[in-house]
Design a protein around this motif. Structure first.
Motif, mmCIF file in Angstrom:
data_model
loop_
_atom_site.group_PDB
_atom_site.id
_atom_site.type_symbol
_atom_site.label_atom_id
_atom_site.label_comp_id
_atom_site.label_asym_id
_atom_site.label_seq_id
_atom_site.Cartn_x
_atom_site.Cartn_y
_atom_site.Cartn_z
ATOM 1 N N ALA A 710 5.753 -7.215 10.811
ATOM 2 C CA ALA A 710 6.102 -5.795 10.926
ATOM 3 C C ALA A 710 6.942 -5.296 9.761
ATOM 4 O O ALA A 710 6.752 -4.185 9.269
ATOM 5 C CB ALA A 710 6.846 -5.560 12.239
ATOM 6 N N ARG A 711 7.918 -6.106 9.318
ATOM 7 C CA ARG A 711 8.806 -5.748 8.203
ATOM 8 C C ARG A 711 9.481 -4.391 8.443
ATOM 9 O O ARG A 711 9.592 -3.546 7.534
ATOM 10 C CB ARG A 711 8.042 -5.740 6.876
ATOM 11 N N GLN A 712 9.925 -4.154 9.669
ATOM 12 C CA GLN A 712 10.627 -2.924 10.024
ATOM 13 C C GLN A 712 12.078 -3.264 10.335
ATOM 14 O O GLN A 712 12.374 -4.339 10.878
ATOM 15 C CB GLN A 712 9.973 -2.300 11.264
ATOM 16 N N PRO A 713 13.005 -2.386 10.029
ATOM 17 C CA PRO A 713 14.421 -2.662 10.333
ATOM 18 C C PRO A 713 14.653 -3.017 11.792
ATOM 19 O O PRO A 713 15.440 -3.910 12.102
ATOM 20 C CB PRO A 713 15.115 -1.351 9.958
ATOM 21 N N SER A 714 13.967 -2.324 12.710
ATOM 22 C CA SER A 714 14.168 -2.610 14.132
ATOM 23 C C SER A 714 13.690 -4.021 14.471
ATOM 24 O O SER A 714 14.326 -4.732 15.263
ATOM 25 C CB SER A 714 13.406 -1.582 14.980
ATOM 26 N N ALA A 715 12.579 -4.440 13.873
ATOM 27 C CA ALA A 715 12.073 -5.795 14.117
ATOM 28 C C ALA A 715 13.020 -6.828 13.531
ATOM 29 O O ALA A 715 13.294 -7.872 14.144
ATOM 30 C CB ALA A 715 10.675 -5.954 13.523
ATOM 31 N N GLY A 716 13.546 -6.532 12.332
ATOM 32 C CA GLY A 716 14.495 -7.442 11.709
ATOM 33 C C GLY A 716 15.738 -7.627 12.553
ATOM 34 O O GLY A 716 16.268 -8.743 12.677
#
Length: 988
Positions: A710-716
């Motif tokens: 995903a490479r999304q801040p929320s996923a991180g």
């Protein structure tokens, strides 16, 4: 006197042959003082009860034999590697020879010997061909022939050159004419760039990591899968097997030519380890031979000369068994292979004993062969030492016994005690064609193979009709297969003959029919339909071969049968790999078809069927073709199905392999909005699943893999939370690995903040995540420079990755921070103690010191316990290195042996090496082999200063003389009670 000794030995050989069936009592090892004369050595064999060992030839008729073959008239050709191990001295000619032996009085002893070719440099094998021999030697393949009838080779043709010739033990060897009418050669592990000097200008053919084969008639050659060391053999149906020092039996499953048609298929291995290898292997020598590494004692260390037994003189129970020489242990090992899917598995024929072993420690079996009599022949180099100095400890490389035995050599046969072999030599050189064809029915493979070779050499078209009759109606399947390949070699094989055999009652015949049909599928609709029909054959190997053949067709013809083959045995890795070798343009539509099947859509994430999806999707991603990736993402599969999600993970893995990212790639696909929306929905579901502690680990791990993409801040943020708070260590590690693509400063800071509280396994996963990108690597270097993370935590591989980082600034800074350093106080101690290396030392006194000061953590020989790293294998350590390791223990400590401090919730403090980690507990190993088991729920804190369990300042407990004695024991403990017997068998 020398001449008298030669005749004396020859007399003993003759006497031994005459007494071949008589087995003298085996003498106790203590009464054996090698070397022994041939008759006496014969008394020290132990072999299966129903078998007998007979002496076939010995010195002076043969010296240093390493390979043998029988020609069509039963003459015994012997390769003598007299140059072993050093080669000729400067200015002197090579010593090696090829001899031809005959048994003129038919007593079973080959007593007449003549030199066919001499002054050869390190010959390794030969193959009879057209009245001469194809020979591998010194980086070349030569053809040698006697054209004037004087018994000596006068024709010498160089057919190929360029094989690596760095070491006589690692050179091309074992030329073998195979069922498919080509000569195969084992690489020897060192590779080469091969050219044919007969063909003029041509690009060299690299055989790095592969074996070599050629057509002896046309000269066409290719690199083939394999990479055997010293040994190559075939079974009745053409399966090829090789071996190397530590691996006694490997089956070549997937040929290189199939891999070559799909440039984006990555296969970890093309061979199957049939027998237990390395530390899993076991051998049972009767001698006390050494291995160069004491850690390899009782294991295969010099496996060579592998042979699949296909004769008729041992008994039915031995047919198809694999025999492997282990010269270090003076034995021949027997394995019993059985079919296992596409390949084989095997087990030793006996536990606790070997097929053939000797108490004579100079018995050095290096090769095996099947003779015209059906017996198993054993080639005995008969040497004191069977190892090249290059692989020895420095202190043994100039030992005086390196060439002891260079005037000796023996060849034995193993045969059933009640066998009555025909000693009359064959006379096949004069046999008419119809007799040669009839011999394809013989029970002993030597006769079948030799007859097939002679038919190939003669190219007589009158063989066509009798061969066609055998191919159609011979009772034995192996005869039908031989007839098919003989017709092929003669250019007389019709498509109708192949077609009839695709429905043969025996699966091995059907399998070979497919192999022969493969090159004709594009031109023959009948053969194409027949091969497609075999996609649902009941036999694994037939389907495997069909997959390989069909993979070369256009997608329209290949997709349906390939999918059918893949779904019959989704758990078989070789079948999946065969399907994945299809032409590149076939893979995406094949994957789309797979995703549309109901069975795959209903699978859970860990279902074996989804392994196919993952592997095909990885190939599609690696191809970086927008239309193909879009087709997969738009496939008619439920968006929430595990199959669809596995396809996403596979696509991402393939793109990452090429340096890309799925979310970035999709953003550039025309009309990408719908695809992007499906991906976003997938990532949202994955976030919820990853945090749901009521679900099983496999399901949550699968979701974590999606969040990596995903490479999304929320996923991180979710992944960081899992690393710091998740109870399951497996999921912590998975989450840390998933953060590697994120690489930002905020992510790195979060990981470094929780680093100290993690166990070694999680710490390593965090470090791997931080090393990757420039931003996170910079923060890791900050932590190293400040002392937040000890350098020892990195390990050699991560240090190297930082020093060679793609970001030049990171690499330069890592080079400065990670430069070798020694604390000033330790540097002074090291300087002060250099004189220790010049002192006369007593290793026996050192043993007592080791017992007193080191045995609480270290183990050598019969002293101590295994807590700290194993230091007994000191062959590659110099005394200087040992001194440095003792005086500066924190310089090169393995990060698996870093000392940890664990504080429990009740305030107790425990220190030691973390030996075991599970989901629920931690086990600390401490000095004196003590251990402490701690529940994770009771652990308050885990910390490490990154230092060794062994403290600095050890030298304060010893005088300089005692330090010298201790180092001498660690270095030389294996030689204390051996003296200079000259009977040491060394190998890696």
């Amino acid at each position: 006197m020398a001449r008298l000794l030669r005749y004396f030995r020859r007399g003993l050989c003759t006497l031994a042959a005459g007494c071949a069936a008589w087995c003298a009592p085996v003498l106790p090892a203590a009464d054996i003082h090698s070397p022994l004369e041939p008759l006496e050595s014969l008394q020290h064999f132990q072999v299966d009860a129903a078998l007998a060992v007979e002496l076939v030839a010995c010195e002076p008729e043969v010296i240093d034999p390493i390979a043998i073959r029988f020609d069509e008239d039963g003459r015994l050709w012997v390769v003598e590697m007299r140059d072993y191990p050093h080669g000729p001295k400067p200015g002197e000619p090579p010593l090696s020879k090829i001899r031809v032996l005959t048994d003129t009085d038919l007593d079973g002893r080959f007593e007449t010997s003549r030199v066919f070719a001499d002054k050869l440099l390190f010959p390794t094998g030969l193959q009879p061909w057209l009245g001469g021999v194809i020979v591998t030697l010194a980086g070349q393949v030569l053809y040698l022939k006697d054209t004037d009838g004087d018994g000596t080779a006068d024709l010498r043709e160089e057919w190929f050159r360029g094989f690596a010739a760095e070491n006589p033990q690692l050179r091309a060897n074992h030329p073998r004419l195979a069922l498919d009418n080509r000569v195969y050669i084992a690489n020897g592990l060192r590779g080469g760039a091969i050219v044919d000097p007969r063909r003029g200008e041509q690009p060299p053919l690299s055989i790095s990591g592969m074996d070599f084969c050629f057509d002896p008639q046309s000269g066409q050659c290719e690199a083939v899968s394999g990479n055997g060391q010293f040994g190559l053999t075939f079974d009745d149906f053409g399966d090829r097997f090789v071996c190397n020092n530590r691996a006694p039996l490997d089956h070549i499953v997937l040929e290189n030519r199939y891999l070559a048609r799909n440039g984006f298929l990555v296969v970890p291995s093309v061979l199957s380890s049939v027998a237990a290898a390395g530390e899993q292997s076991r051998v049972y020598p009767l001698t006390s031979a050494w291995t160069t590494s004491n850690l390899h004692a009782g294991q295969f260390t010099a496996a060579c000369g592998v042979e699949i037994y296909r004769g008729d003189a041992l008994g039915e129970e031995y047919l198809g068994n694999a025999f492997v020489c282990e010269p270090t242990g003076s034995l021949v090992h027997r394995e019993v292979p059985v079919a296992a899917g596409v390949s084989f598995v095997s087990k030793p024929a006996h536990e606790g004993k070997e097929f053939l072993a000797s108490r004579d420690s100079w018995f050095r079996p290096v090769n095996l062969e099947i003779g015209p009599d059906g017996a198993l022949y054993v080639v005995d180099m008969y040497r004191a030492v069977i190892e090249h100095p290059q692989f020895m400890p420095t202190e043994l490389q100039n030992r005086p016994d390196m060439r002891l035995g260079d005037d000796r050599g023996r060849i034995y046969r193993v045969i059933a005690k009640d066998a009555k072999p025909n000693r009359l030599p064959p006379t096949l050189s004069r046999a008419p064609v119809d007799q040669l064809v009839a011999l394809l029915t013989h029970k002993n493979a030597w006769w079948r193979d030799t007859a097939a070779r002679l038919l190939l050499e003669r190219r007589d078209a009158t063989a066509k009709e009798p061969l066609q009759k055998l191919a159609a109606a011979a009772p034995e399947p192996i005869t039908r297969v031989h007839a098919l390949w003989a017709l092929s070699g003669l250019g007389l094989l019709s498509s109708d003959t192949i077609l009839a055999r695709t429905t043969d009652e025996h699966p091995r015949v059907r399998e070979q029919a497919v192999a022969l049909a493969e090159s004709r599928l594009s031109d023959s609709s009948q053969l194409r339909r027949a091969t497609i029909a075999l996609a649902d054959d009941s036999d694994d190997r037939v389907r495997f071969r069909a997959a390989l053949a069909l993979g070369g067709l256009a997608p329209a013809d290949a997709i349906d049968p390939l999918l059918a083959i893949a779904l019959v045995r989704p758990d078989d890795v070789w079948t999946r790999r065969a399907v994945a070798t299809a032409r590149g343009e076939t893979i995406a539509p094949l994957l789309v078809a797979a995703l549309a099947t109901r069975g795959l859509q209903a699978c859970k994430p860990n279902a074996k069927q989804l392994l196919l999806v993952a592997e095909l999707a990885t190939i599609v991603g690696s191809r970086e073709t927008a239309a193909e990736i879009a087709a997969v993402l738009n496939a008619r599969s439920a968006p929430s199905s595990a199959a669809h999600e596995i396809a996403i993970i596979g696509l991402s893995r393939g793109l990452e392999r090429r340096g890309g990212a799925l979310v970035d790639f999709v953003a550039n696909i025309p009309g990408h909005a719908a695809i992007q929306a499906r991906l976003e929905a997938t990532f949202e579901r994955a976030a919820a699943v990853a945090l749901d502690t009521s679900l099983d680990e496999d399901t949550r791990a699968h979701a974590i893999d999606l969040l990596k993409i995903a490479r999304q801040p929320s996923a991180g943020a979710i992944l960081v939370r899992l690393v710091s708070e998740e109870a399951s260590q497996l999921l912590r590690v998975r989450a840390a690995a998933a953060l590697a693509p994120y690489g930002g400063g905020e992510t790195a800071s979060s990981l470094l903040a929780v680093f100290a509280a993690q166990t070694p396994t999680v710490r390593r996963a965090i470090l791997d995540a931080l090393v990757g990108s420039g931003a996170s690597a910079e923060q890791l270097l900050n932590a190293l420079e400040s002392g937040q993370i000890a350098r020892v935590e990195l390990g050699n591989a991560r240090e190297k990755a930082l020093r060679q980082h793609a970001n030049r600034a990171v690499a330069a800074r890592a080079g400065r921070i990670l430069a070798p350093t020694v604390p000033a106080e330790r540097k002074q101690v090291l300087a002060d103690y250099q004189a220790v290396l010049e002192l006369e030392s007593d290793p026996r006194a050192g043993k007592e010191l080791f017992h007193k000061h080191c045995a609480a953590c270290h183990h050598i020989d019969d002293v101590g316990v295994d807590v700290a790293p194993d230091i007994s294998d000191s062959r590659v350590k110099t005394s200087q290195q040992l001194l440095t390791d003792i005086l500066n223990p924190n310089q090169a400590i393995d990060n698996n042996y870093v000392s940890y401090t664990v504080v429990t919730k009740d305030g107790a403090v425990h220190t030691g090496i973390i030996a075991t980690e599970t989901a629920n507990s931690i086990t600390l190993r401490q000095a004196e082999n003590k251990s402490v088991d701690l529940l994770r729920v009771d652990v308050e804190q885990i910390s490490s200063a990154g230092v060794s369990l062994m403290p600095e300042g050890f030298e304060k407990h010893l005088s300089r003389q005692q330090m010298a004695d201790l180092i001498s024991f660690i270095k030389n403990w294996r030689y204390l009670d051996r003296g200079a017997k000259g009977t040491i068998g060394l190998h890696r």
